[in-house]
Design an enzyme around this catalytic site. Structure first.
Site, mmCIF file in Angstrom:
data_model
loop_
_atom_site.group_PDB
_atom_site.id
_atom_site.type_symbol
_atom_site.label_atom_id
_atom_site.label_comp_id
_atom_site.label_asym_id
_atom_site.label_seq_id
_atom_site.Cartn_x
_atom_site.Cartn_y
_atom_site.Cartn_z
ATOM 1 N N TYR A 86 -6.337 10.954 -15.895
ATOM 2 C CA TYR A 86 -5.705 12.235 -16.212
ATOM 3 C C TYR A 86 -6.068 12.724 -17.613
ATOM 4 O O TYR A 86 -5.809 13.858 -17.978
ATOM 5 C CB TYR A 86 -4.174 12.145 -16.090
ATOM 6 C CG TYR A 86 -3.673 11.931 -14.676
ATOM 7 C CD1 TYR A 86 -4.459 12.244 -13.579
ATOM 8 C CD2 TYR A 86 -2.409 11.428 -14.434
ATOM 9 C CE1 TYR A 86 -4.016 12.042 -12.285
ATOM 10 C CE2 TYR A 86 -1.940 11.224 -13.138
ATOM 11 C CZ TYR A 86 -2.754 11.536 -12.067
ATOM 12 O OH TYR A 86 -2.307 11.340 -10.789
ATOM 13 N N LYS A 120 -8.775 -1.424 -8.784
ATOM 14 C CA LYS A 120 -9.848 -1.455 -7.789
ATOM 15 C C LYS A 120 -11.058 -2.131 -8.428
ATOM 16 O O LYS A 120 -12.109 -1.509 -8.626
ATOM 17 C CB LYS A 120 -10.180 -0.030 -7.334
ATOM 18 C CG LYS A 120 -9.098 0.621 -6.511
ATOM 19 C CD LYS A 120 -9.118 0.198 -5.046
ATOM 20 C CE LYS A 120 -10.297 0.827 -4.332
ATOM 21 N NZ LYS A 120 -10.390 0.340 -2.936
ATOM 22 N N ASP A 165 -5.434 -0.246 -3.010
ATOM 23 C CA ASP A 165 -5.281 0.267 -1.638
ATOM 24 C C ASP A 165 -4.528 -0.745 -0.780
ATOM 25 O O ASP A 165 -3.643 -0.397 0.003
ATOM 26 C CB ASP A 165 -6.640 0.643 -1.030
ATOM 27 C CG ASP A 165 -7.680 -0.460 -1.154
ATOM 28 O OD1 ASP A 165 -7.506 -1.367 -1.998
ATOM 29 O OD2 ASP A 165 -8.686 -0.421 -0.419
ATOM 30 N N ASP A 223 1.028 6.694 -10.273
ATOM 31 C CA ASP A 223 1.631 7.964 -9.870
ATOM 32 C C ASP A 223 1.931 7.911 -8.363
ATOM 33 O O ASP A 223 3.042 8.229 -7.905
ATOM 34 C CB ASP A 223 0.619 9.085 -10.193
ATOM 35 C CG ASP A 223 1.232 10.462 -10.150
ATOM 36 O OD1 ASP A 223 2.432 10.568 -9.861
ATOM 37 O OD2 ASP A 223 0.499 11.440 -10.394
ATOM 38 N N ASP A 229 5.832 6.854 -6.452
ATOM 39 C CA ASP A 229 6.511 7.812 -5.567
ATOM 40 C C ASP A 229 6.724 7.201 -4.189
ATOM 41 O O ASP A 229 7.785 7.353 -3.578
ATOM 42 C CB ASP A 229 5.667 9.090 -5.408
ATOM 43 C CG ASP A 229 6.018 10.119 -6.469
ATOM 44 O OD1 ASP A 229 6.702 9.750 -7.438
ATOM 45 O OD2 ASP A 229 5.618 11.284 -6.320
#
Ligand code: NAD
Length: 367
Positions: free
Chosen positions: A142, A192, A224, A248, A252
């Site tokens: 980000y 990852k 993942d 993020d 959630d």
């Protein structure tokens, strides 16, 4: 020794209503458990704009840097929607996070048995769930450069850069290990490393920091697979440490395993201060809920659980935090419900202050 200090910033809308309830809980701990705090209160968001013409006054920023912990309600509301971007209530919140350098975002996913039916997963998978996601908040894709949209061969190309320094990974990892030490001493780091160099570095640095926390059981997982495991068998986790982007999404996802927005607390931590406590701001995940403001309908539990997090992670009062969480558990098991929570024929509907009355009564019973 002086009392630990707390700056309360109720903000706007239901932020003010739920924070008034938290003050009753703070008073209870002062009166009944001899846990005294030096509490001060100030303005943020639309309330600060109304008083000072800015969403956070410089004096409030100075106070926030000085106290042991900040407790924030919520900011925003339709009255401020047309303000210039720099004056919007959310800018006050962002300024606090940025200037306090709060790099570790903590999002617990805690499922009270009585609300397990709320979850989109089977009840037995989530009842009693208690996990904590530590998300690196101030770096990663980000923020990385280069970024932007440019032309290449007559085609638009969008670019963002995943970039982490070892110092950034390390300070978040220390916050996550410290957290694990105060909980079940299990940490799972997610990246990852199979396809990203930043993931390889992430795994290396977390493994190096582990040497300082030998009591913590460390595991690594590709993010993942982590997402899959979170919905397959979430109770296998205690603390999860991951980067800004994966965090993020994963936080959630994990939060929603447990149901209502009115139940979700959060914290953001920064570097340790001179007294060893981390810079910290605690706040419910929900916003100012203009649709129910002023009607006594807001569920105060997310904000009260945010105070419980402050007790545990800023003030080393884990046993008192557990007492407060157990009181909430009991109240929910007894069927006490604000309007946002699932109810049935046996439940008792209560207002915002009615929920706190029940929690304080359960706290009294715990003595
Ligand atoms: P919201 O979280 O305020 O409300 C979403 C829905 O959930 C509403 O129907 C609301 O009534 C309900 N809800 C939220 N908290 C509740 C509680 N404690 N008890 C019962 N019901 C609850 O999100 P929104 O409506 O998208 O945003 C409203 C305002 O809040 C906007 O100005 C937004 O920018 C701001 N906001 C602030 C924060 C923050 O301060 N951290 C976070 C999100 C949104």
């Amino acid at each position: 020794m002086s009392n630990p200090s707390l700056l309360i910033l109720p903000g706007d809308g239901i932020g003010q209503e739920v924070m008034a309830e938290v003050r009753r809980v703070i008073d209870w701990f002062g009166a009944k458990r001899d846990l005294q705090f030096d509490v001060s209160e100030d303005l943020v968001g639309g309330a600060a704009y109304d008083a000072h013409g800015v969403p956070l006054h410089d004096d409030t920023m100075v106070k926030a840097q000085e106290v042991d912990a900040v407790l924030l309600g919520a900011v925003g509301g339709p009255a401020y929607d047309d303000l210039d971007f720099s004056l919007k209530p959310e800018r006050g919140l962002l300024r606090l996070r940025k200037e306090m350098d709060l790099f570790a975002n903590l999002r617990p996913a805690q499922c009270f048995d009585a609300l397990a039916d709320f979850s989109s997963l089977k009840k037995e998978l989530v009842a009693g769930l208690d996990i904590m996601i530590v998300r690196e908040l101030t770096s990663g894709v980000y923020f990385g450069e280069p970024r932007g949209i440019h032309m290449e061969d007559n085609m638009r190309v969008g670019v963002n850069t995943q970039r982490y320094t070892e110092a950034e990974i390390e300070r978040g990892a220390r916050a996550a290990f410290e957290m694990a030490m105060k909980r079940d001493k299990k940490l799972c780091s997610m990246e990852k490393a199979n396809v990203m160099e930043s993931g390889i570095l992430w795994r290396d640095v977390v493994t190096e920091v582990h040497a300082d926390y030998p009591e913590v059981e460390l595991s690594h997982m590709y993010a993942d697979n982590g997402a899959m495991q979170l919905v397959r068998a979430p109770k296998q986790f205690d603390v999860i440490y991951t980067d800004n982007l994966f965090g993020d999404i994963l936080s959630d996802c994990a939060a929603m395993l447990t149901g209502s927005l009115g139940m979700l607390p959060s914290a953001s931590l920064g570097a340790p201060m001179e007294n060893g406590r981390p810079k910290a701001m605690y706040e419910p995940v929900h916003g100012s809920a203009p649709d129910i403001t002023g009607q006594g309908k807001a569920n105060p539990i997310a904000c009260i659980l945010s105070f419980a997090m402050a007790l545990r992670y800023s003030f080393d009062e884990g046993a008192e935090a557990a007492r407060l969480e157990a009181a909430i558990e009991k109240v929910l098991a007894d069927g006490v419900r604000t309007g946002d929570l699932l109810s049935d024929a046996n439940s008792t509907a209560v207002s915002t202050s009615g929920m706190t009355d029940a929690i304080l009564a359960a706290l009294d019973e715990s003595l």
